[in-house]
Enzyme design. Structure first.
Site: not given
Ligand code: NAP
Length: 474
Positions: A247, A275, A455, A281, A148, A378
């Site tokens: 995070e 935004r 962070e 998140c 994102n 979410e």
């Molecule tokens: P995601 O599915 O958790 O993926 C995030 C990252 O983790 C990607 O690089 C993904 O790689 C990797 N990943 C997936 N499975 C993994 C595993 N088993 N082991 C290690 N790495 C793995 O999340 P997303 O869909 O990309 O992002 C959305 C989520 O992020 C939402 O829940 C949002 O709230 C959260 N977020 C949190 C913050 C914060 O600061 N708190 C900021 C932004 C987003 P691949 O793409 O190769 O699968």
């Protein structure tokens, strides 16, 4: 695309296996990107270990100046990075430029923090020995980022890690690896030595990351993404007792009291909701409006949401680009269908447009029941889900009634009341009469299942450092 290979030890490395990155506005293939295997991870770890030895020995000022140069170079190329972000993530130009600026600012902030790893010295009260406390680089760090914010979630980790003296390996999200790869020549130009920062896009994510978490040279795992993957990584990190920075997900409540300045509340809600088209998140997920002003608030929010132009983010007149992929768009659509089936009213939007691209229109739902899935989970899309309340204690209870604790928003014209409510909210961050809390100078992070660690701010660099205490007599 100029850079689509792995980046290891300052060189571009080709692989046999590759995967496609899709432009979500056109559904066309943007690039075929190299997919890292275990041997590539080992090469990156070797490179980072060697580079870190020299980097950590540099003075804080020397590290700071490299980071400062990175900020200058990125700031001069904001349009380049914004275009790339729009191409692979879909977000509109204004959002993309905002992200590129925010991303660059982490280099400036941590250039300033690099020279402030303050320690302390004092007398032990009983023995009179000197207690000396200092911070040292923690060791190699594995950085895993979501799609994102393809630039900012990376720089928010790279900059403090480098400021602290660590070497890093980044695993960017498979949807959006191009922006991070494009950052590497800039870091080289800024003076980052080969091997200190390595980028490994991969479709074998789980196995690759797990392998690195079990390498004895690794000491930190810093992750931004979903809570589910965060839990998996925490389990993997337990074997070597790594320092985790997590995070994770959010389910942000946004509370508008009857004494709020309605214009401020609408502006703040638009920012907190739209935004990054809600793919954040920090996005306002549950909007609680006092019943006395709910009708007026809903009408104004509906007007503001309806006025937004949806389209390919590459068109500068567009406000809202497509969602990142079909499954994210479909999930948003399912949330709306579920809420409507449970009694919510669609004030605007709510229908997936026909044609190419993963678009979803800005949508306002009123009368959303508490048991609707979009209240429990979410949304991660441009849907404002409005509920009403009449009692302050009741809305505080409802706002806190979630396993998440990343960010909350409060709007009230009475500053004392606003602060009292903020302090009662179980969240790592609260926006008071503001719809934006993210700032490189502030500690970003959540409580409960929204994560561990912070962070940005003064805290950010400490995530990549170990505290050492020397007990001394002289
Ligand atoms: P995601 O599915 O958790 O993926 C995030 C990252 O983790 C990607 O690089 C993904 O790689 C990797 N990943 C997936 N499975 C993994 C595993 N088993 N082991 C290690 N790495 C793995 O999340 P997303 O869909 O990309 O992002 C959305 C989520 O992020 C939402 O829940 C949002 O709230 C959260 N977020 C949190 C913050 C914060 O600061 N708190 C900021 C932004 C987003 P691949 O793409 O190769 O699968």
């Amino acid at each position: 695309m100029d850079h689509t290979d792995l980046y290891i030890n300052g060189a571009w490395v080709k692989t046999d296996t590759r995967f496609d990155v899709i432009n979500p506005a056109t559904e066309q293939v943007l690039a075929s990107v190299a997919s890292a295997e275990i041997a590539d991870a080992d090469a990156a770890l070797d490179a980072a270990e060697a580079a870190m030895a020299e980097w950590a020995a540099r003075t804080p000022r020397q590290r700071s100046e490299v980071l400062r140069k990175a900020w200058e170079l990125m700031t001069a190329r904001l349009d380049h990075f914004a275009n790339l972000i729009t191409l692979e993530n879909g977000k509109a130009g204004t959002d993309a430029k905002g992200e590129a600026t925010y991303a660059a600012e982490f280099f400036r902030w941590f250039a300033e923090e690099a020279v402030r790893a303050d320690g302390m010295i004092t007398h032990a009260p009983a023995s009179g020995a000197r207690i000396m406390v200092q911070h040292k680089p923690a060791g190699l760090a594995i950085l895993i980022t979501p799609w994102n914010y393809p630039a900012a979630m990376g720089t928010r980790k790279i900059a403090p890690a480098l400021a602290a003296g660590c070497g890093v390996i980044i695993k960017p999200a498979s949807e959006t690896p191009l922006t991070m790869l494009a950052l590497m020549p800039l870091l080289e130009e800024a003076g980052v030595p080969p091997g200190l920062v390595n980028v490994l896009p991969s479709k074998r994510t789980g196995a690759l990351v797990d392998h690195m978490l079990h390498d004895p040279r690794v000491r930190v795992v810093s992750f931004t993404g979903s809570t589910g993957v965060g839990r998996t990584l925490l389990k993997g990190a337990a074997d070597q007792v790594l320092k985790p920075a997590m995070e994770l997900g959010g389910n942000a409540p946004l509370v508008v009291f009857e004494d709020a300045d309605i214009n401020v509340a609408i502006e703040g809600t638009m920012l907190a909701k739209m935004r990054n088209l809600g793919e954040a998140c920090t996005a306002a997920n549950r909007i609680y409006v006092h019943a006395d002003i709910a009708e007026d608030f809903t009408a104004r929010l509906t007007a503001a949401m309806s006025a937004l132009k949806v389209g390919d983010g590459a068109d500068p007149s567009v406000d809202v680009g497509p969602l990142v992929n079909a499954s994210t768009r479909d999930k948003v659509s399912e949330f709306v269908a579920d809420a409507v089936a449970k009694g919510a009213k669609v004030e605007c939007g709510g229908v997936v447009p026909e044609g190419t691209g993963y678009f979803y229109p800005p949508t306002v739902l009123s009368n959303v029941p508490e048991h609707a899935e979009c209240v429990q989970d979410e949304i991660f899309g441009p849907v404002a889900a409005i509920q009403t309340f009449t009692d302050q204690e009741d809305v505080i209870r409802r706002a806190n009634d979630t396993e998440y604790g990343l960010v909350a928003y409060v709007f009230s014209g009475d500053f004392k009341r606003g602060l009292q409510v903020c302090e009662r909210l179980d969240y790592g961050m609260v926006g008071l009469n503001r719809g934006l809390v993210s700032d490189p100078a502030a500690p970003f992070g959540g409580t409960k299942q929204s994560g561990l660690g912070r962070e940005g701010g003064h805290e950010g660099m400490l995530e990549f450092m170990e505290t050492q205490y020397i007990s001394a007599s002289w």
